[in-house]
Design a protein around this motif. Structure first.
Motif, PDB file in Angstrom:
ATOM      1  N   GLY A  15       0.805  -1.217   0.000  1.00 46.88           N
ATOM      2  CA  GLY A  15       0.000   0.000   0.000  1.00 46.88           C
ATOM      3  C   GLY A  15       0.833   1.259   0.000  1.00 46.88           C
ATOM      4  O   GLY A  15       0.572   2.197  -0.753  1.00 46.88           O
ATOM      5  N   ALA A 138       1.550   3.253   6.602  1.00 48.85           N
ATOM      6  CA  ALA A 138       1.245   1.992   5.914  1.00 48.85           C
ATOM      7  C   ALA A 138       2.207   0.923   6.415  1.00 48.85           C
ATOM      8  O   ALA A 138       2.970   0.334   5.658  1.00 48.85           O
ATOM      9  N   VAL A 300      -3.387   3.335   5.368  1.00 53.23           N
ATOM     10  CA  VAL A 300      -3.931   2.322   4.456  1.00 53.23           C
ATOM     11  C   VAL A 300      -3.325   0.958   4.798  1.00 53.23           C
ATOM     12  O   VAL A 300      -2.291   0.869   5.462  1.00 53.23           O
ATOM     13  N   GLY A 301      -3.984  -0.089   4.308  1.00 49.65           N
ATOM     14  CA  GLY A 301      -3.448  -1.439   4.452  1.00 49.65           C
ATOM     15  C   GLY A 301      -3.794  -2.101   5.768  1.00 49.65           C
ATOM     16  O   GLY A 301      -4.716  -1.692   6.484  1.00 49.65           O
ATOM     17  N   ALA A 313      -4.849  -3.328   0.001  1.00 55.96           N
ATOM     18  CA  ALA A 313      -3.932  -2.256   0.413  1.00 55.96           C
ATOM     19  C   ALA A 313      -3.544  -1.395  -0.783  1.00 55.96           C
ATOM     20  O   ALA A 313      -3.465  -0.162  -0.682  1.00 55.96           O
ATOM     21  N   ILE A 314      -3.313  -2.028  -1.921  1.00 56.44           N
ATOM     22  CA  ILE A 314      -2.954  -1.281  -3.134  1.00 56.44           C
ATOM     23  C   ILE A 314      -4.112  -0.390  -3.573  1.00 56.44           C
ATOM     24  O   ILE A 314      -3.921   0.791  -3.913  1.00 56.44           O
ATOM     25  N   GLU A 316      -6.460   0.795  -1.677  1.00 57.91           N
ATOM     26  CA  GLU A 316      -6.592   1.876  -0.698  1.00 57.91           C
ATOM     27  C   GLU A 316      -5.539   2.958  -0.945  1.00 57.91           C
ATOM     28  O   GLU A 316      -5.824   4.156  -0.816  1.00 57.91           O
ATOM     29  N   GLY A 317      -4.329   2.539  -1.297  1.00 59.53           N
ATOM     30  CA  GLY A 317      -3.274   3.497  -1.623  1.00 59.53           C
ATOM     31  C   GLY A 317      -3.625   4.337  -2.837  1.00 59.53           C
ATOM     32  O   GLY A 317      -3.385   5.558  -2.865  1.00 59.53           O
TER      33      GLY A 317
END
Length: 449
Positions: A15, A138, A300-301, A313-314, A316-317
């Motif tokens: 993330g 993160a 995030v994550g 997580a990705i 959310e990033g």
């Protein structure tokens, strides 16, 4: 007020890396601190090395099955050291790519620990203070081991990837997907494996039929799955580690692997001191846009304990960058996430379980268990399971569950249909691909219940 950076990210996992790189591509100035290795849990000591271990462990059955197809297979053996060296080489390569891509995007990297010391301030282990307009935490999660006598004798999913020798006798403690995956991996590599879980059935939260199906198949493959049992203490003896349970059983093994959950990695980071609210497990509480109780600090994550999956997580990033750096408020979508569990047999699942769906309304269940073509000539008894949960009212497919070879690959594609709101009739109108196991998803015509 001027800042050293527009964004400072703490944590170089999936993330954090994605958010840092994409934010830098918008023209923002970005710094990132990582105290261990770039790539985070997933790349360094999680899903990537685990999947390599899954592949390695599957060859034991492949050699056996080949005989049924006319192949002559000689003596085989597994060399732990050779595999681990190859695994480490691949992880080093991937970490290098993460590092290279961050630098290419213009992100300044700090190979050190960083903590939050103000709404716009982080402090490195060297005591260097860096200011940033926005801070993104993160830092992921860390394995949890309960406070049991002898806990120092156990390892977790972190240490399993660093073992110099293969443990021949293993107790795996836990019943979630990580515990079940490692039990299957070590069993496939030739270790004698006992899986201890205190609950009534492994894989809590999954569809009940899937739980029971996988547990039965794991036992058929040689994993000693013991439910309703928890560790009371561990002792080191001359013959190994003696594991005692709360129902008076003992197991003498070379290694005890705890996979009893993960906690957010938020301790000793100064978060509460600057006003960031944490939950009961230490999770950073965030709103729909990943913003914490401090407006300039986001998270995030896995550290937020929402959905602990790398692709989440990705996402959310990415949503964080859209919100903060592209003036496009975006909330990450956590609904209908396809998931694969690399047990043996493999699980692919998306949407509701039968139990969840029945709580909301009347459903039709389409379920088929069969022995796939590959296992017939191999004379292997292993079966596959295909299951669709369909709303009687709307005819929408509410859930899709697959157990068997290639389930993870199948569920990625089935997940698109379920996410789009496909009905059972949409599935039915799709011509089957024959001969495949996946064709069952579009040929099941009569509800089983």
């Amino acid at each position: 007020m001027s800042f050293d950076y527009d964004l400072f990210v703490i944590g170089g996992g999936s993330g954090g890396v994605r958010a840092a790189r994409v934010a830098a591509q918008t023209g923002a100035t970005v710094g990132l601190a990582e105290e261990y290795r770039y790539g985070g849990t997933c790349v360094i000591r999680g899903c990537v090395p685990k999947k390599l271990m899954v592949y390695a462990s599957q060859f034991s059955e492949a050699f056996e099955d080949a005989k049924g197809f006319g192949w002559t297979v000689g003596d085989t053996s597994f060399d732990w050291g050779t595999f681990m060296a190859a695994k480490d080489k691949e992880i080093d390569r991937l970490e290098g790519i993460y590092n290279k891509n961050l630098k290419a995007a213009g992100v300044n990297l700090y190979d050190t620990r960083a903590i939050v010391t103000g709404p716009h301030e982080v402090t490195l282990a060297s005591d260097e203070v860096i200011t940033a307009k926005t801070i993104l935490v993160a830092t992921g999660g860390t394995p949890f081991v309960p406070d049991v006598e002898g806990k120092d004798l156990a390892i977790t999913s972190n240490e399993i990837f660093e073992l110099k020798e293969q443990p021949k006798r293993v107790v795996v403690v836990g019943g979630g997907y990580i515990a079940c995956e490692f039990a299957c991996i070590l069993n496939g590599m030739g270790s004698d494996v006992t899986l201890l879980y205190r609950g009534d059935q492994i894989l809590r939260g999954f569809d009940n039929e899937v739980q029971n199906f996988v547990a039965e198949e794991m036992r058929e493959k040689g994993v000693n799955v013991v439910v309703g049992s928890d560790v009371s203490k561990m002792e080191q003896t001359g013959d190994g580690i003696v594991v005692s349970t709360d129902n008076d059983q003992t197991y003498t093994v070379d290694q005890v692997l705890y996979a009893t959950g993960r906690n957010p990695h938020s301790a000793n980071m100064g978060l509460e001191d600057v006003g960031v609210k944490l939950g009961r497990k230490g999770e950073i509480e965030v709103d729909a846009y990943s913003c914490t109780s401090v407006p300039s600090i986001y998270a995030v994550g896995d550290v937020t304990d929402r959905v602990a999956l790398t692709p989440v997580a990705i996402r959310e990033g990415m949503a964080f960058v859209e919100t903060v750096f592209k003036n496009n408020p975006t909330s990450p979508d956590h609904g209908l996430i396809p998931t694969a569990v690399f047990t043996q047999p493999e699980i692919g699942t998306v949407g509701q379980t039968e139990e969840e769906a029945r709580e909301e309304g009347e459903v039709d269940i389409y379920s088929a268990a069969f022995r796939p073509m590959m296992h017939v000539l191999a004379d292997r008894s292993e079966r596959m399971l295909m299951k669709l949960i369909v709303s009687k009212a709307s005819r929408k497919v509410l859930g899709c569950h697959i157990v068997g070879h290639g389930a993870g690959e199948m569920i990625q594609l089935a997940g698109i249909a379920v996410k789009m709101g496909a009905t059972k009739e949409d599935f039915d109108r799709t011509v089957a691909v024959h001969p495949t196991a996946a064709e069952e998803l579009v040929t099941m015509s009569t509800p089983t219940r």
